[in-house]
Design a protein around this motif. Structure first.
Motif, PDB file in Angstrom:
ATOM      1  N   HIS A  26      -1.016   1.407   4.080  1.00  0.00           N
ATOM      2  CA  HIS A  26      -1.015   0.237   5.096  1.00  0.00           C
ATOM      3  C   HIS A  26       0.349   0.296   5.332  1.00  0.00           C
ATOM      4  O   HIS A  26       1.127   1.102   5.051  1.00  0.00           O
ATOM      5  CB  HIS A  26      -1.485  -0.884   3.175  1.00  0.00           C
ATOM      6  CG  HIS A  26      -2.676  -1.120   2.940  1.00  0.00           C
ATOM      7  ND1 HIS A  26      -3.269  -1.991   3.502  1.00  0.00           N
ATOM      8  CD2 HIS A  26      -3.118  -0.628   2.112  1.00  0.00           C
ATOM      9  CE1 HIS A  26      -4.255  -1.950   3.214  1.00  0.00           C
ATOM     10  NE2 HIS A  26      -4.381  -1.229   1.994  1.00  0.00           N
ATOM     11  N   VAL A  27       0.673  -0.340   6.051  1.00  0.00           N
ATOM     12  CA  VAL A  27       1.990  -1.036   6.683  1.00  0.00           C
ATOM     13  C   VAL A  27       2.669  -0.923   6.280  1.00  0.00           C
ATOM     14  O   VAL A  27       3.861  -0.434   6.407  1.00  0.00           O
ATOM     15  CB  VAL A  27       1.578  -1.912   8.095  1.00  0.00           C
ATOM     16  CG1 VAL A  27       3.411  -1.975   8.778  1.00  0.00           C
ATOM     17  CG2 VAL A  27       0.752  -1.628   8.854  1.00  0.00           C
ATOM     18  N   ASN A  28       2.868  -1.878   4.825  1.00  0.00           N
ATOM     19  CA  ASN A  28       3.942  -1.848   4.208  1.00  0.00           C
ATOM     20  C   ASN A  28       3.744  -1.763   2.880  1.00  0.00           C
ATOM     21  O   ASN A  28       3.284  -1.834   1.431  1.00  0.00           O
ATOM     22  CB  ASN A  28       4.155  -3.464   3.627  1.00  0.00           C
ATOM     23  CG  ASN A  28       2.642  -3.809   3.127  1.00  0.00           C
ATOM     24  OD1 ASN A  28       1.432  -3.712   3.209  1.00  0.00           O
ATOM     25  ND2 ASN A  28       2.856  -5.126   3.079  1.00  0.00           N
ATOM     26  N   ALA A  29       2.931   0.027   2.554  1.00  0.00           N
ATOM     27  CA  ALA A  29       2.724   0.236   1.480  1.00  0.00           C
ATOM     28  C   ALA A  29       4.218   0.756   1.245  1.00  0.00           C
ATOM     29  O   ALA A  29       5.297   1.662   1.638  1.00  0.00           O
ATOM     30  CB  ALA A  29       1.795   2.201   2.158  1.00  0.00           C
ATOM     31  N   PRO A  30       3.939   1.642  -0.100  1.00  0.00           N
ATOM     32  CA  PRO A  30       5.623   1.879  -0.786  1.00  0.00           C
ATOM     33  C   PRO A  30       6.152   2.854  -0.014  1.00  0.00           C
ATOM     34  O   PRO A  30       7.108   3.605  -0.375  1.00  0.00           O
ATOM     35  CB  PRO A  30       5.694   2.030  -2.331  1.00  0.00           C
ATOM     36  CG  PRO A  30       3.379   2.143  -3.034  1.00  0.00           C
ATOM     37  CD  PRO A  30       3.170   1.394  -0.843  1.00  0.00           C
ATOM     38  N   VAL A  31       4.817   4.360   0.193  1.00  0.00           N
ATOM     39  CA  VAL A  31       5.576   5.751   0.140  1.00  0.00           C
ATOM     40  C   VAL A  31       4.366   5.123   2.349  1.00  0.00           C
ATOM     41  O   VAL A  31       3.394   5.735   1.963  1.00  0.00           O
ATOM     42  CB  VAL A  31       5.131   6.376  -0.010  1.00  0.00           C
ATOM     43  CG1 VAL A  31       5.632   8.048   0.200  1.00  0.00           C
ATOM     44  CG2 VAL A  31       6.187   6.216  -1.622  1.00  0.00           C
TER      45      VAL A  31
END
Ligand SMILES: [Zn+2]
Length: 143
Positions: free
Chosen positions: A90-95
Motif C-alpha cells: 500500500h502507498v502508506n505501508a509502514p515499510v
C-alpha cells in the motif's frame, strides 16, 4: 527494544526468497554473530572494535534507511517487519521494501566485509532482488 517477533510463527527470514548469502547475513545479524563484537577493528576507525553499535553509527544506518535514531537496531527493526505472506504494497505501508530491502542487504554486505577487515566492494547486481521479485509477483496476482 524487544527483539522477538510479536507472534509465534516460522521466522520469515528462514523461507522468504533470498540468496544463500543474503539469508546467512540476516540470520547472523539477528544472532549477534555479524558483527561478532570482538574480533575485528573498523577499517575506517582502526581504534574502534567493530561492534553492532559501532557498525550502526559508522555506516549511517539510520540515515540510509530513513529511520529515527530512537530505533536502536535499524536492521532488526526491519527484519521484524518482513512480510509473513504475499502482501500487496500500500502507498502508506509502514515499510517500502523496494527501497529498504536493497539497502538492508547492502549494509549487511558492508558489515560482512568489514568483519573480515576488507573494504566492501560495489556489488554489480541488485541486492535483495529475489524478495523484491516475490513481492512484485504477488502484487501482480492480487491486483
Ligand atoms: Zn567505523
Amino acid at each position: 527494544m524487544n527483539r522477538c517477533r510479536p507472534n509465534i510463527s516460522l521466522d520469515p527470514i528462514l523461507w522468504l526468497p533470498m540468496s544463500f548469502i543474503e539469508r546467512s547475513r540476516c540470520l547472523r545479524w539477528r544472532q549477534g554473530w555479524l558483527p561478532n563484537n570482538y574480533s575485528a577493528h573498523c577499517l575506517f576507525h582502526p581504534l574502534c572494535t567493530l561492534t553492532k553499535a559501532h557498525a550502526i553509527k559508522c555506516l549511517q544506518m539510520h540515515n540510509r534507511l530513513q529511520l529515527p535514531t530512537t530505533v536502536v537496531d535499524p536492521i532488526a527493526h526491519l527484519l521484524n517487519q518482513l512480510p509473513t505472506r504475499p502482501i500487496k504494497q500500500h502507498v502508506n505501508a509502514p515499510v517500502n521494501w523496494s527501497i529498504s530491502w536493497p539497502i538492508v542487504q547492502m549494509l549487511l554486505l558492508e558489515i560482512d566485509y568489514l568483519q573480515h577487515e576488507k573494504i566492501p566492494p560495489t556489488p554489480s547486481e541488485t541486492l535483495g532482488q529475489p524478495l523484491l521479485d516475490w513481492l512484485y509477483a504477488s502484487t501482480t496476482i492480487i491486483t
